[in-house]
Scaffold this active site. Structure first.
Site, PDB file in Angstrom:
ATOM      1  N   VAL A  16       4.457  -1.854  10.264  1.00 54.53           N
ATOM      2  CA  VAL A  16       4.412  -0.423  10.583  1.00 54.53           C
ATOM      3  C   VAL A  16       3.089   0.174  10.139  1.00 54.53           C
ATOM      4  O   VAL A  16       2.461   0.970  10.845  1.00 54.53           O
ATOM      5  CB  VAL A  16       5.597   0.318   9.919  1.00 54.53           C
ATOM      6  CG1 VAL A  16       5.588   1.795  10.320  1.00 54.53           C
ATOM      7  CG2 VAL A  16       6.922  -0.330  10.283  1.00 54.53           C
ATOM      8  N   LYS A  19       0.330  -0.593  12.586  1.00 51.42           N
ATOM      9  CA  LYS A  19       0.403   0.280  13.765  1.00 51.42           C
ATOM     10  C   LYS A  19      -0.113   1.682  13.438  1.00 51.42           C
ATOM     11  O   LYS A  19      -0.793   2.312  14.251  1.00 51.42           O
ATOM     12  CB  LYS A  19       1.835   0.357  14.279  1.00 51.42           C
ATOM     13  CG  LYS A  19       2.353  -0.933  14.877  1.00 51.42           C
ATOM     14  CD  LYS A  19       3.799  -0.760  15.347  1.00 51.42           C
ATOM     15  CE  LYS A  19       4.354  -2.043  15.937  1.00 51.42           C
ATOM     16  NZ  LYS A  19       5.756  -1.868  16.394  1.00 51.42           N
ATOM     17  N   HIS A  96       2.917   2.197   3.727  1.00 50.98           N
ATOM     18  CA  HIS A  96       4.287   2.693   3.694  1.00 50.98           C
ATOM     19  C   HIS A  96       5.136   1.836   2.757  1.00 50.98           C
ATOM     20  O   HIS A  96       4.925   0.626   2.628  1.00 50.98           O
ATOM     21  CB  HIS A  96       4.902   2.668   5.090  1.00 50.98           C
ATOM     22  CG  HIS A  96       4.055   3.313   6.148  1.00 50.98           C
ATOM     23  ND1 HIS A  96       3.553   4.588   6.006  1.00 50.98           N
ATOM     24  CD2 HIS A  96       3.633   2.861   7.356  1.00 50.98           C
ATOM     25  CE1 HIS A  96       2.853   4.891   7.097  1.00 50.98           C
ATOM     26  NE2 HIS A  96       2.883   3.858   7.923  1.00 50.98           N
ATOM     27  N   HIS A 241      12.143   1.829  13.491  1.00 49.92           N
ATOM     28  CA  HIS A 241      11.176   0.783  13.170  1.00 49.92           C
ATOM     29  C   HIS A 241      11.783  -0.615  13.212  1.00 49.92           C
ATOM     30  O   HIS A 241      11.055  -1.604  13.115  1.00 49.92           O
ATOM     31  CB  HIS A 241      10.556   1.039  11.798  1.00 49.92           C
ATOM     32  CG  HIS A 241       9.591   2.183  11.800  1.00 49.92           C
ATOM     33  ND1 HIS A 241       8.435   2.175  12.535  1.00 49.92           N
ATOM     34  CD2 HIS A 241       9.617   3.385  11.158  1.00 49.92           C
ATOM     35  CE1 HIS A 241       7.787   3.314  12.358  1.00 49.92           C
ATOM     36  NE2 HIS A 241       8.479   4.053  11.534  1.00 49.92           N
ATOM     37  N   GLU A 247       8.055   0.969  20.803  1.00 46.77           N
ATOM     38  CA  GLU A 247       7.137   1.715  21.674  1.00 46.77           C
ATOM     39  C   GLU A 247       7.814   2.107  22.987  1.00 46.77           C
ATOM     40  O   GLU A 247       7.413   3.081  23.635  1.00 46.77           O
ATOM     41  CB  GLU A 247       5.882   0.884  21.967  1.00 46.77           C
ATOM     42  CG  GLU A 247       4.907   0.793  20.800  1.00 46.77           C
ATOM     43  CD  GLU A 247       5.285  -0.245  19.773  1.00 46.77           C
ATOM     44  OE1 GLU A 247       4.569  -0.363  18.760  1.00 46.77           O
ATOM     45  OE2 GLU A 247       6.304  -0.958  19.963  1.00 46.77           O
ATOM     46  N   ARG A 287       6.910  14.018   5.318  1.00 46.68           N
ATOM     47  CA  ARG A 287       7.931  14.386   6.300  1.00 46.68           C
ATOM     48  C   ARG A 287       9.242  14.533   5.553  1.00 46.68           C
ATOM     49  O   ARG A 287       9.684  13.604   4.869  1.00 46.68           O
ATOM     50  CB  ARG A 287       8.076  13.329   7.389  1.00 46.68           C
ATOM     51  CG  ARG A 287       8.869  13.820   8.608  1.00 46.68           C
ATOM     52  CD  ARG A 287       9.193  12.716   9.600  1.00 46.68           C
ATOM     53  NE  ARG A 287      10.243  11.853   9.086  1.00 46.68           N
ATOM     54  CZ  ARG A 287      10.146  10.532   8.964  1.00 46.68           C
ATOM     55  NH1 ARG A 287       9.032   9.918   9.287  1.00 46.68           N
ATOM     56  NH2 ARG A 287      11.159   9.830   8.488  1.00 46.68           N
ATOM     57  N   GLY A 308       5.168   7.478   8.960  1.00 48.09           N
ATOM     58  CA  GLY A 308       4.551   6.669   9.991  1.00 48.09           C
ATOM     59  C   GLY A 308       3.642   7.476  10.899  1.00 48.09           C
ATOM     60  O   GLY A 308       3.939   8.625  11.243  1.00 48.09           O
ATOM     61  N   TYR A 312       4.883   6.074  18.260  1.00 49.59           N
ATOM     62  CA  TYR A 312       6.239   6.588  18.454  1.00 49.59           C
ATOM     63  C   TYR A 312       6.771   7.336  17.229  1.00 49.59           C
ATOM     64  O   TYR A 312       7.946   7.676  17.163  1.00 49.59           O
ATOM     65  CB  TYR A 312       7.190   5.434  18.808  1.00 49.59           C
ATOM     66  CG  TYR A 312       7.147   4.278  17.812  1.00 49.59           C
ATOM     67  CD1 TYR A 312       7.920   4.286  16.664  1.00 49.59           C
ATOM     68  CD2 TYR A 312       6.307   3.191  18.032  1.00 49.59           C
ATOM     69  CE1 TYR A 312       7.869   3.246  15.754  1.00 49.59           C
ATOM     70  CE2 TYR A 312       6.253   2.145  17.135  1.00 49.59           C
ATOM     71  CZ  TYR A 312       7.039   2.169  16.002  1.00 49.59           C
ATOM     72  OH  TYR A 312       6.976   1.145  15.099  1.00 49.59           O
TER      73      TYR A 312
END
Length: 345
Positions: A16, A19, A96, A241, A247, A287, A308, A312
């Site tokens: 993750v 990405k 993360h 995830h 995606e 978040r 993230g 997406y």
């Protein structure tokens, strides 16, 4: 400005992070920033590379370490048996989960004296450990789920709980190791799954309500909020995830932006998110995920201190819906990191 961007890492969220770094790479203003890409392999090796491409480990990469010596103020890169120093103006830890959002990398950056994007040691550690998050937020008068902590090799009594419950590692992200348990006979198996990711496990009441999220950016009282989002589920629970091809979408969920809730609920969720962010001492970005119950009350779900940033992911989508595209979010985060460093001095 020379920006060190750290990605990868030893946690289960390594893919993750890669990405997320790729999205940052595609939105970094080359006229403002000179990126130094620092990848951490799953085994913990640090390497400077050209870009966070899928094969970054095998390309033109060099071993490096982040110096805790403030006199160096950056990277020590191994080159033909000698170390070259790369001075960094600021670091963006696009990491993360464990070693990325738990205060570990933040501690190393504090020692190094390099300004960095995101929450500090204390708030990172508090937010990654869900039991500590709930304790602090609950003491601030904000509703949290009822929960029980199972430590080490403790064996919980399945008959003491009202089902359904969620069993989750206390310190993990992206729903790795999380199970929804609807029957007492499933509990101990779910605890075993969670222990694959953390020896500290939470058993948490299932909150009945709509899952809503709030993207927060800023320090102290000066906060910017993205549009709220809402998770619409057909079954199970949200775990984007862990989809085979996230995606292309999810097998059981749709993210709605802006959230389909009333104006009064929107205002309450936004104010609650800000209160949670401040109670936990967050800075830079986070978040805040919450539940909106049918009676209009808001209950905390969790706080992601470096959410993230994939194609997406929810955080960039919420910010974009509020008029802040990713390049501007990056600009603001770097400015906040530098302003926070000046304030600390």
């Amino acid at each position: 400005m020379k920006v060190g961007i750290i990605f990868g890492g030893c946690s289960e969220e390594h893919p993750v992070s890669l990405k997320s770094a790729q999205l940052v790479a595609g939105n970094l203003d080359a006229a403002k920033y000179e990126p130094v890409w620092i990848g951490i392999t799953k085994s913990g090796a640090w390497k400077v590379c050209d870009r966070p491409d899928p094969d970054w480990e095998h390309g033109n990469s060099r071993h490096a370490v982040l110096s805790p010596d403030r006199g160096e103020h950056g990277l020590l890169v191994l080159e033909q048996g000698r170390y070259e120093t790369i001075r960094l103006d600021v670091v963006v830890p696009v990491l993360h989960g464990r070693f990325g959002e738990d205060g570990a990398i933040q501690g190393l950056l504090e020692l190094s004296g390099i300004p960095y994007v995101g929450c500090d040691i204390q708030s990172s550690a508090l937010c990654l450990d869900k039991s500590l998050t709930y304790t602090v937020v609950g003491s601030a008068g904000i509703a949290t789920p009822n929960f029980w902590v199972v430590m080490g090799d403790q064996t919980p009594d399945p008959d003491r709980f009202t089902y359904p419950v969620f069993v989750k590692p206390a310190r993990s992200g992206s729903t790795f190791g999380v199970s929804k348990v609807v029957d007492p006979t499933e509990l101990l198996g779910a605890v075993k799954v969670a222990r694959q990711y953390d020896w500290k496990v939470l058993i948490e009441e299932a909150v009945v309500g709509s899952e809503v999220g709030c993207a927060v950016l800023g320090n102290g009282d000066d906060l910017i909020l993205g549009e709220l989002d809402q998770i619409a589920l057909t079954h199970g629970f949200f775990k984007i995830h862990q989809e085979i091809d996230p995606e292309s979408g999810s097998e059981n969920s749709t993210v709605i932006v802006p959230a389909d809730i009333s104006a009064a609920s929107r205002s309450l969720v936004r104010e609650t998110a800000k209160a949670i962010y401040r109670a936990l001492g967050c800075r830079g970005l986070s978040r805040v995920d919450m539940f909106l119950k049918d009676d209009g009350t808001v209950v905390l779900n969790e706080v992601n201190t470096f959410p993230g940033l994939t194609s997406y992911s929810r955080y960039p989508r919420m910010m974009a819906a509020a008029g802040l595209p990713v390049p501007e979010v990056i600009d603001r985060l770097v400015s906040l990191a530098l302003a926070g460093e000046d304030h600390a001095r």
